[in-house]
Design a protein around this motif. Structure first.
Motif, PDB file in Angstrom:
ATOM      1  N   GLU A   1      31.366  65.535  40.955  1.00 49.55           N
ATOM      2  CA  GLU A   1      30.665  64.270  41.264  1.00 49.55           C
ATOM      3  C   GLU A   1      31.473  63.581  42.260  1.00 49.55           C
ATOM      4  O   GLU A   1      32.504  63.618  42.414  1.00 49.55           O
ATOM      5  N   VAL A   2      30.602  62.617  42.814  1.00 52.48           N
ATOM      6  CA  VAL A   2      31.101  61.572  43.683  1.00 52.48           C
ATOM      7  C   VAL A   2      30.947  60.307  42.857  1.00 52.48           C
ATOM      8  O   VAL A   2      30.110  59.749  42.647  1.00 52.48           O
ATOM      9  N   LEU A   3      32.155  59.710  42.408  1.00 45.49           N
ATOM     10  CA  LEU A   3      32.164  58.483  41.720  1.00 45.49           C
ATOM     11  C   LEU A   3      32.695  57.106  42.516  1.00 45.49           C
ATOM     12  O   LEU A   3      33.715  57.373  42.812  1.00 45.49           O
ATOM     13  N   ASN A   4      31.878  56.500  42.668  1.00 49.49           N
ATOM     14  CA  ASN A   4      32.020  55.255  43.566  1.00 49.49           C
ATOM     15  C   ASN A   4      31.955  54.069  43.079  1.00 49.49           C
ATOM     16  O   ASN A   4      30.801  53.901  42.607  1.00 49.49           O
ATOM     17  N   VAL A   5      32.949  52.872  43.036  1.00 49.64           N
ATOM     18  CA  VAL A   5      32.859  51.674  42.563  1.00 49.64           C
ATOM     19  C   VAL A   5      33.086  50.828  43.641  1.00 49.64           C
ATOM     20  O   VAL A   5      33.886  50.863  44.484  1.00 49.64           O
ATOM     21  N   ALA A   6      31.984  49.703  43.541  1.00 50.52           N
ATOM     22  CA  ALA A   6      32.263  48.628  44.624  1.00 50.52           C
ATOM     23  C   ALA A   6      32.080  47.332  43.899  1.00 50.52           C
ATOM     24  O   ALA A   6      31.637  47.122  42.760  1.00 50.52           O
ATOM     25  N   THR A   7      32.623  46.260  44.563  1.00 46.85           N
ATOM     26  CA  THR A   7      32.366  44.761  44.235  1.00 46.85           C
ATOM     27  C   THR A   7      31.936  43.894  45.140  1.00 46.85           C
ATOM     28  O   THR A   7      31.990  44.483  46.464  1.00 46.85           O
ATOM     29  N   ALA A   8      31.583  42.865  44.873  1.00 47.33           N
ATOM     30  CA  ALA A   8      31.017  41.805  45.948  1.00 47.33           C
ATOM     31  C   ALA A   8      31.639  40.633  45.685  1.00 47.33           C
ATOM     32  O   ALA A   8      32.405  40.556  44.500  1.00 47.33           O
ATOM     33  N   LYS A   9      31.793  39.538  46.825  1.00 46.27           N
ATOM     34  CA  LYS A   9      32.380  38.078  46.384  1.00 46.27           C
ATOM     35  C   LYS A   9      31.750  37.200  47.418  1.00 46.27           C
ATOM     36  O   LYS A   9      31.249  37.791  48.387  1.00 46.27           O
ATOM     37  N   GLY A  10      31.996  35.955  47.103  1.00 49.79           N
ATOM     38  CA  GLY A  10      31.383  34.949  47.820  1.00 49.79           C
ATOM     39  C   GLY A  10      32.040  33.643  47.559  1.00 49.79           C
ATOM     40  O   GLY A  10      32.913  33.535  46.856  1.00 49.79           O
ATOM     41  N   GLU A  11      31.522  32.847  48.363  1.00 47.66           N
ATOM     42  CA  GLU A  11      32.169  31.377  48.069  1.00 47.66           C
ATOM     43  C   GLU A  11      31.475  30.323  47.387  1.00 47.66           C
ATOM     44  O   GLU A  11      30.139  29.955  47.963  1.00 47.66           O
ATOM     45  N   GLY A  12      31.592  29.522  46.475  1.00 54.98           N
ATOM     46  CA  GLY A  12      31.044  28.623  46.026  1.00 54.98           C
ATOM     47  C   GLY A  12      31.088  27.130  46.880  1.00 54.98           C
ATOM     48  O   GLY A  12      31.799  27.207  47.789  1.00 54.98           O
ATOM     49  N   PRO A  13      30.548  26.165  46.480  1.00 52.53           N
ATOM     50  CA  PRO A  13      30.720  24.845  46.966  1.00 52.53           C
ATOM     51  C   PRO A  13      32.086  24.357  47.320  1.00 52.53           C
ATOM     52  O   PRO A  13      32.816  24.569  46.094  1.00 52.53           O
ATOM     53  N   GLY A  14      32.565  24.347  48.349  1.00 54.35           N
ATOM     54  CA  GLY A  14      34.020  23.634  48.757  1.00 54.35           C
ATOM     55  C   GLY A  14      34.785  24.988  48.717  1.00 54.35           C
ATOM     56  O   GLY A  14      36.135  24.705  48.615  1.00 54.35           O
ATOM     57  N   GLY A  15      34.553  26.103  48.520  1.00 54.84           N
ATOM     58  CA  GLY A  15      35.307  27.214  48.618  1.00 54.84           C
ATOM     59  C   GLY A  15      35.854  27.588  50.047  1.00 54.84           C
ATOM     60  O   GLY A  15      35.350  27.303  50.630  1.00 54.84           O
ATOM     61  N   ASP A  16      37.193  27.916  49.960  1.00 54.82           N
ATOM     62  CA  ASP A  16      37.908  28.338  51.205  1.00 54.82           C
ATOM     63  C   ASP A  16      37.831  29.973  51.369  1.00 54.82           C
ATOM     64  O   ASP A  16      38.467  30.676  50.659  1.00 54.82           O
TER      65      ASP A  16
END
Length: 635
Positions: A327-342
């Motif tokens: 099998e091909v097992l692949n894991v991903a994540t995501a991210k973003g910035e909230g108010p005032g985030g740098d």
């Protein structure tokens, strides 16, 4: 007014005319009088003010004093100009009627005006209540804020037409709109304020309000002369929640090598759906997927509840290691910035959940199954048997139990010869039926074997196989059919007397004479069921006569003696011993004495089928023998 003369006098009407500073407006005057014969005091609402009317008598040396209280107002709350003649300060002049005798002096006065009265309206704004409309225990979008306002008049004058000005709250209603100095009233916003997503994004609701009123000199139609309160602000903190949800999935799998399975060299395209389940807007969204590499999102800013789709910039090619793993097992994540985030500070990122995909990968597994069978047997000679000359038709069913498509299917059957298949390409799980182009005609060898045994195989090419290279063929199991062939075996025997020798020369066939028999076996059938072709049959006759069906076969010479025991007609012992039998060579006839008649060769009194052992049969055979004896006697 003073009469400084020695005699009584009089004076005419006295008129007081104020000429104040321009921002001072007389509102009216009252006065009192003193001195002998002075007229009564009075009042007047508008200038000029007539202190007396007509003629007033005054005695010698008498003074009439008029004490005036003049009321005025400021028109703008600014300080009035100081005294500098008419039109400044609180300038006031009294004029006597013309024609009066004497001199009038000191008939004007100017008093520097006081400072205008102070005006001060104080506003105290506060949050009366916050309603958790959505019941989530947070102060967030959709909840409502109710504001209220206290107005206090700290002026030296009464304020009228007091009101609250609050753009965010809208209109507000006050318990009273006129406030005496030092009085307070409470006002309430007519409607509660509904918190917006923008408010949550800001983290709070900051609201500034003011209030206004009218001083005595104010004009409600002229906003410029309003008495304005202080600005007052409320800040209502709001709850910000951040949650970024990642849904990763396989958008497509491309069968690059076209073999119908997901294996090495095929490619996987991934896509990612990001959903902002925060109550604030998230920015600078991105996906991290080491296996997929760079990922591009349709949008990198998401309002609360919004989603965007991201796609890997390149597809992933399946490796041999993936095939080994299965099998091909692949894991991903995501991210973003909230108010005032740098964006440059990972510590304040809003991370998503990790999400994975599993793509099953197969190794090429080939299996070709052959099922060979007899489709028909044709009884060409119509004898009801499967035998020489009949025809066998074979058919073959090939099934692809591989996980890939097989091509160039063919059946290999040396006995059947060329075979034609309905299909030469089979998808996984598919079958096709093949038929021998010609029937097989049963041969004598098949009959002798008693059966037709035939073995076949089939073959095909897996994807990438070379039809010209037998080493990479996908070969089936061998499969065999066995068709029984009927063997008809029938052996007939023609036994006869070759000669009778009158040993004692008495002209009779009697005791001591010799009988020579011969036997002619005849095979009638389609084969030799008990021996291979060419092998001599078993038995003494076979030993002496060989395999020449139809030729005479001589075996023993019988010497007649008085029987001690009868074991049957010519059954090998007529009272003698086995040593009485003289072996003769096959094919040679025994010698007989001169003058003796032999039994005619071919005489078939003894050539018959199964022996009739009935009484009638025994009698018949005895009669035959006596008749032959009489015939053999000399004339």
């Amino acid at each position: 007014m003073t009469n400084s003369g020695d005699g009584n006098g009089s004076y005419g009407a006295l008129v007081d005319t104020p000429a104040f500073s321009a921002n001072l407006v007389p509102l009216g005057a009252t006065w009192t009088t003193s001195g002998a014969g002075a007229p009564a005091g009075g009042s007047d609402a508008s200038a000029p003010y007539a202190l007396t009317s007509g003629t007033t008598s005054i005695g010698a040396g008498v003074t009439h004093t008029y004490d005036m209280v003049l009321t005025f107002r400021f028109t703008d709350g600014k300080p009035a100009t100081t005294c500098a003649g008419s039109g400044t300060g609180l300038f006031n002049a009294v004029a006597a009627a013309s024609g009066e005798t004497g001199t009038t002096t000191d008939n004007s006065a100017c008093v520097n005006p006081p400072q205008p009265p102070t005006t001060r309206l104080v506003l105290d704004k506060r949050v009366a209540s916050v309603a958790d409309v959505n019941g989530n225990g947070l102060t967030d979008a959709g909840d409502t804020i109710q504001w209220e306002f206290d107005l206090t008049n700290q002026s030296q004058v009464t304020l009228t037409d007091v009101k609250v000005v609050d753009p965010l709250a809208g209109s507000a209603t006050c318990a009273t709109t006129t406030l005496a100095p030092g009085a307070t009233t409470t006002c309430t916003a007519d409607a509660a304020y509904v918190i917006t997503a923008a408010d949550v994004q800001a983290g709070s609701v900051e609201n500034i309000a003011t209030s206004t009123g009218e001083a005595p000199w104010g004009d409600p139609a002229v906003p410029g002369d309003d008495v304005r309160s202080n600005d007052d602000t409320t800040i209502t903190p709001l709850d910000q929640t951040t949650r970024l949800v990642l849904d990763k999935r396989v958008a497509s799998v491309t069968d690059v090598n076209g073999n119908g399975i997901t294996d090495e060299g095929d490619t996987i395209q991934w896509e990612f759906e990001l959903t902002n389940e925060s109550n604030v807007t998230l920015t600078d969204l991105k996906v991290s997927d080491p296996l997929a590499g760079a990922v591009t999102c349709a949008a990198t800013t998401l309002a609360p509840g919004a989603s965007t789709l991201c796609t890997a910039d390149a597809s992933y090619a399946i490796t041999a290691a993936d095939v080994t793993t299965g099998e091909v097992l692949n894991v991903a994540t995501a991210k973003g910035e909230g108010p005032g985030g740098d964006p440059n500070d990972p510590s304040d990122d809003v991370p998503s959940n990790p999400d994975s995909t599993r793509t099953p990968v197969e190794a090429v597994d080939t299996e070709l199954v052959l099922d060979k069978r007899v489709s028909s047997v044709t009884d060409v000679n119509g004898n009801g048997l499967t035998d020489l000359g009949d025809e066998i038709q074979w058919e073959f069913e090939s099934t692809n139990n591989s996980n890939v498509t097989l091509t160039d299917l063919a059946v290999v059957d040396p006995l059947a010869g060329p075979v034609t298949c309905a299909a030469t390409t089979l998808a996984p799980g598919a079958s096709t039926t093949c038929t021998a182009d010609a029937v097989h005609v049963i041969t004598q060898a098949d009959v002798d074997a008693g059966k037709v045994v035939n073995t076949a195989t089939s073959k095909g090419e897996a994807p990438g196989g070379d039809p010209n290279d037998p080493s990479d063929d996908v070969k089936s199991n061998p499969d065999t059919t066995t068709t029984p062939v009927q063997q008809v075996a029938r052996l007939s025997l023609d036994k006869r007397v070759a000669s009778v020798t009158d040993v004692n020369g008495n002209g009779l066939t009697d005791l001591g004479d010799e009988i020579q028999w011969e036997f002619e076996p005849d095979e009638h059938g389609n084969g030799h069921p008990h021996r291979p072709e060419g092998q001599r049959p078993a038995g003494r006759c076979g030993d002496l006569c060989g395999d020449h069906a139809g030729a005479g076969c001589l075996d023993h010479v019988h010497r007649g003696r008085r029987p001690r025991h009868h074991a049957g007609r010519h059954g090998g012992r007529l009272g003698g011993q086995p040593g009485d039998l003289v072996r003769r060579a096959a094919g040679r006839r025994p010698e007989r004495p001169e003058g003796r008649r032999p039994v005619e060769p071919g005489h078939d009194h003894h050539s018959r089928g199964p022996e009739d052992r009935s009484a009638a049969g025994q009698a018949g055979r005895l009669g035959d023998r006596r008749q032959r004896q009489r015939a053999d006697r000399p004339g």
